[in-house]
Design an enzyme around this catalytic site. Structure first.
Site, mmCIF file in Angstrom:
data_model
loop_
_atom_site.group_PDB
_atom_site.id
_atom_site.type_symbol
_atom_site.label_atom_id
_atom_site.label_comp_id
_atom_site.label_asym_id
_atom_site.label_seq_id
_atom_site.Cartn_x
_atom_site.Cartn_y
_atom_site.Cartn_z
ATOM 1 N N ARG A 209 -9.756 3.935 23.800
ATOM 2 C CA ARG A 209 -9.622 5.400 23.936
ATOM 3 C C ARG A 209 -8.225 5.922 23.648
ATOM 4 N NH1 ARG A 209 -13.036 4.441 28.408
ATOM 5 N NH2 ARG A 209 -15.176 4.861 27.791
ATOM 6 N N LYS B 214 -2.348 14.217 11.673
ATOM 7 C CA LYS B 214 -3.702 14.133 11.100
ATOM 8 C C LYS B 214 -3.955 12.678 10.758
ATOM 9 C CE LYS B 214 -4.574 18.535 8.800
ATOM 10 N NZ LYS B 214 -4.877 19.142 7.491
ATOM 11 N N GLU C 129 4.841 17.390 -3.257
ATOM 12 C CA GLU C 129 4.652 17.905 -1.887
ATOM 13 C C GLU C 129 5.934 18.578 -1.372
ATOM 14 O OE1 GLU C 129 1.677 18.012 -0.588
ATOM 15 O OE2 GLU C 129 0.528 16.310 -1.380
ATOM 16 N N LYS D 226 7.490 21.172 7.894
ATOM 17 C CA LYS D 226 6.171 20.744 8.390
ATOM 18 C C LYS D 226 6.144 20.755 9.919
ATOM 19 C CE LYS D 226 2.247 17.848 7.931
ATOM 20 N NZ LYS D 226 1.520 16.812 7.257
ATOM 21 N N GLU E 254 -4.754 23.248 12.933
ATOM 22 C CA GLU E 254 -5.097 23.972 11.694
ATOM 23 C C GLU E 254 -6.137 25.077 11.900
ATOM 24 O OE1 GLU E 254 -5.020 21.592 8.080
ATOM 25 O OE2 GLU E 254 -6.463 22.942 7.179
ATOM 26 N N ARG F 181 -1.252 26.405 9.564
ATOM 27 C CA ARG F 181 -1.157 25.038 9.030
ATOM 28 C C ARG F 181 -1.922 24.890 7.709
ATOM 29 N NH1 ARG F 181 -1.377 19.135 12.151
ATOM 30 N NH2 ARG F 181 -1.058 17.931 10.246
ATOM 31 N N ASN G 140 -1.955 23.455 2.558
ATOM 32 C CA ASN G 140 -2.936 23.063 1.535
ATOM 33 C C ASN G 140 -2.762 23.858 0.237
ATOM 34 O OD1 ASN G 140 -4.238 21.204 3.218
ATOM 35 N ND2 ASN G 140 -5.305 22.879 4.254
ATOM 36 N N HIS H 278 -4.037 22.609 -3.032
ATOM 37 C CA HIS H 278 -4.991 21.538 -2.742
ATOM 38 C C HIS H 278 -6.437 21.911 -3.030
ATOM 39 C CE1 HIS H 278 -1.465 19.802 -0.971
ATOM 40 N NE2 HIS H 278 -2.099 18.738 -0.560
ATOM 41 N N HIS I 263 -8.318 19.178 -5.179
ATOM 42 C CA HIS I 263 -9.469 18.368 -4.755
ATOM 43 C C HIS I 263 -10.552 18.351 -5.833
ATOM 44 C CE1 HIS I 263 -8.177 18.822 -0.290
ATOM 45 N NE2 HIS I 263 -7.589 17.819 -0.886
ATOM 46 N N HIS J 261 -2.706 11.812 -6.062
ATOM 47 C CA HIS J 261 -2.940 13.047 -5.309
ATOM 48 C C HIS J 261 -1.845 14.097 -5.592
ATOM 49 C CE1 HIS J 261 -4.139 15.691 -2.102
ATOM 50 N NE2 HIS J 261 -2.951 15.576 -1.539
HETATM 51 N N1 LIG Z 1 -2.227 12.794 7.372
HETATM 52 C C1 LIG Z 1 -1.742 13.701 6.582
HETATM 53 O O1 LIG Z 1 -1.264 14.747 7.011
HETATM 54 C C2 LIG Z 1 -1.753 13.449 5.116
HETATM 55 C C3 LIG Z 1 -1.061 14.320 4.248
HETATM 56 C C4 LIG Z 1 -1.049 14.017 2.893
HETATM 57 C C5 LIG Z 1 -1.718 12.902 2.413
HETATM 58 N N2 LIG Z 1 -2.399 12.099 3.290
HETATM 59 C C6 LIG Z 1 -3.096 10.895 2.807
HETATM 60 O O2 LIG Z 1 -2.112 9.999 2.303
HETATM 61 C C7 LIG Z 1 -2.705 9.189 1.297
HETATM 62 C C8 LIG Z 1 -1.782 9.175 0.102
HETATM 63 O O3 LIG Z 1 -0.547 8.633 0.510
HETATM 64 P P1 LIG Z 1 0.403 7.858 -0.497
HETATM 65 O O4 LIG Z 1 0.642 8.709 -1.686
HETATM 66 O O5 LIG Z 1 1.563 7.375 0.284
HETATM 67 O O6 LIG Z 1 -0.538 6.676 -1.028
HETATM 68 P P2 LIG Z 1 -0.658 5.124 -0.669
HETATM 69 O O7 LIG Z 1 -0.512 4.881 0.771
HETATM 70 O O8 LIG Z 1 -1.896 4.647 -1.328
HETATM 71 O O9 LIG Z 1 0.596 4.500 -1.422
HETATM 72 C C9 LIG Z 1 0.651 4.561 -2.818
HETATM 73 C C10 LIG Z 1 0.961 3.168 -3.419
HETATM 74 O O10 LIG Z 1 2.337 2.854 -3.177
HETATM 75 C C11 LIG Z 1 2.426 1.570 -2.576
HETATM 76 N N3 LIG Z 1 3.650 1.567 -1.780
HETATM 77 C C12 LIG Z 1 3.847 2.036 -0.530
HETATM 78 N N4 LIG Z 1 5.144 1.965 -0.215
HETATM 79 C C13 LIG Z 1 5.777 1.412 -1.270
HETATM 80 C C14 LIG Z 1 7.123 1.089 -1.548
HETATM 81 N N5 LIG Z 1 8.104 1.362 -0.682
HETATM 82 N N6 LIG Z 1 7.417 0.522 -2.741
HETATM 83 C C15 LIG Z 1 6.438 0.294 -3.659
HETATM 84 N N7 LIG Z 1 5.142 0.601 -3.467
HETATM 85 C C16 LIG Z 1 4.829 1.160 -2.277
HETATM 86 C C17 LIG Z 1 1.149 1.437 -1.799
HETATM 87 O O11 LIG Z 1 0.873 0.085 -1.493
HETATM 88 C C18 LIG Z 1 0.154 2.046 -2.792
HETATM 89 O O12 LIG Z 1 -0.168 1.101 -3.782
HETATM 90 C C19 LIG Z 1 -4.064 9.758 1.015
HETATM 91 O O13 LIG Z 1 -5.029 8.926 1.618
HETATM 92 C C20 LIG Z 1 -4.038 11.134 1.677
HETATM 93 O O14 LIG Z 1 -5.311 11.534 2.122
HETATM 94 C C21 LIG Z 1 -2.413 12.349 4.602
#
Ligand SMILES: NC(=O)c1ccc[n+]([C@@H]2O[C@H](COP(=O)([O-])OP(=O)(O)OC[C@H]3O[C@@H](n4cnc5c(N)ncnc54)[C@H](O)[C@@H]3O)[C@@H](O)[C@H]2O)c1
Length: 348
Positions: A112, A134, A176, A214, A224, A228, A232, A235, A239, A252
């Site tokens: 939990r 999130k 971003e 943020k 949100e 908040r 987006n 976005h 999407h 993304h």
């Molecule tokens: N929670 C939130 O508020 C929020 C906001 C935006 C995005 N997201 C989520 O985040 C995800 C995208 O995040 P991301 O762009 O970090 O993608 P990711 O976590 O897939 O990382 C991208 C790639 O970079 C690699 N990587 C990570 N750190 C590295 C480093 N220091 N050196 C080399 N390679 C490295 C990873 O292994 C992966 O192959 C999506 O799933 C999205 O939905 C969440």
């Protein structure tokens, strides 16, 4: 008869985001670090030079958005049970947004809810995903549809990790950063126009400013229900682009870049932004090789896809539109013809 369950109390979930080189920390508890082979290959040694615990285990999960699902969460949970983590134990998310979202979600459901810390290693996760609580995973119905608002206890951001990030991933994070500036801070946008984000001191300032923006938005609207949603910006279009082009074609952040350009065309059409402001934003994105063009093959198909997004409700889509540079408006009463005429601009 009514029995009232009196839960009207204030719980302080505040936490610090530290933007600095990692320093030595010992956790007086059991810790599991969740990471993937790529991140651990580059950076686990450095992490373990700085972090220790009474007992510390590493759980490595496969790399990629396609593994951000229930089956990986079950795998992580299995490890937590096998190592007998208790309610005082701690999870550390060590990776990009995928690891952060999935580890946070696992922390929210294990017994939990146990504490977790974010140590984001991509630019996108340092400026956006690691902050704000999130958490979630994907399923066959779509992205991030299962999850929880669950805040970390701390976020540790060290720009040292960015040195191994590929160029496209780095630029995806910049998209971003641009989003934060365009929607909330004109001065920050001008700073971005005049400084090179490939320089360490510049990226560190941009990370700090993005996190501040943020943090302020999340403090005002954690779940949100209002402002908040402004995060987006770009976005709603992104999407559709990600889905239509096949996940993985665009990162993304790249889809968000195109999405912001599309949203700006709509802002211009509605008189919220000048042509010159829209051009300035495109120029900044283009500087970092972010895509600013997209071929909308069918305006009607693209338009209909908006309604599949989880941000549409009661047949209305909300568009987050920049008002000039540095301000934002959420609109859900835009005429179909206006939206479609903007999409027509993006037909080759
Ligand atoms: N929670 C939130 O508020 C929020 C906001 C935006 C995005 N997201 C989520 O985040 C995800 C995208 O995040 P991301 O762009 O970090 O993608 P990711 O976590 O897939 O990382 C991208 C790639 O970079 C690699 N990587 C990570 N750190 C590295 C480093 N220091 N050196 C080399 N390679 C490295 C990873 O292994 C992966 O192959 C999506 O799933 C999205 O939905 C969440």
């Amino acid at each position: 008869m009514t029995v009232n369950i009196a839960l009207n109390r204030t719980i302080d979930n505040s936490y610090d985001v530290e933007i600095a080189p990692l320093s030595k920390i010992h956790f007086d508890t059991k810790v599991i670090v969740v990471t993937n082979p790529k991140v651990s290959g580059f950076h686990l040694k450095y992490l373990l030079e700085n972090i220790s615990a009474n007992e510390l285990y590493i759980v490595t999960v496969p790399d990629g958005e396609e593994f951000k699902n229930f089956s990986t969460v079950e795998n992580i949970l299995e490890n937590l049970f096998n190592h007998r983590l208790d309610r005082k134990s701690l999870l550390i998310a060590f990776g990009g947004g995928v690891i952060g979202d999935m580890t946070g979600f696992t922390a929210s459901i294990y017994q939990r809810g146990i504490d977790f810390i974010q140590i984001p290693t991509t630019l996108l996760s340092q400026v956006d995903a690691s902050v704000g609580g999130k958490t979630g995973i994907n399923n066959k119905y779509g992205k991030n549809l299962v999850g929880a608002f669950y805040q970390p206890k701390k976020v540790l951001i060290d720009s040292h990790f960015l040195s191994t990030l590929g160029e496209r991933e780095y630029s995806a994070g910049i998209a971003e950063i641009v989003k934060m500036a365009v929607t909330f801070d004109k001065d920050f946008f001008e700073y971005l126009e005049n400084n090179d984000l490939k320089k360490t001191e510049v990226i560190e300032y941009a990370i700090k400013r993005s996190v501040e923006i943020k943090a302020d938005v999340v403090a005002r609207d954690e779940k949100e229900n209002g402002i908040r949603a402004a995060l987006n910006y770009g976005h709603t279009f992104a999407h559709v682009i990600e889905k239509e082009s096949g996940y993985g074609t665009f990162l993304h952040g790249e889809a968000v870049s195109i999405g912001m350009v599309m949203a700006n065309e709509l802002s211009v059409k509605l008189g919220l932004m000048s042509d010159n402001e829209a051009l300035k934003i495109e120029k900044l994105l283009d500087t970092y090789n972010l895509p600013i063009n997209y071929d909308v093959k069918s305006v009607n198909i693209f338009y209909d896809a908006f309604f599949l997004d989880k941000k549409s409700s009661n047949g209305k889509i909300s568009f987050i539109l920049a008002k000039g540079i540095g301000d934002v408006e959420i609109k859900s009463d835009i005429a179909d013809e206006d939206i479609k005429s903007v999409l027509t601009i993006f037909r080759s």
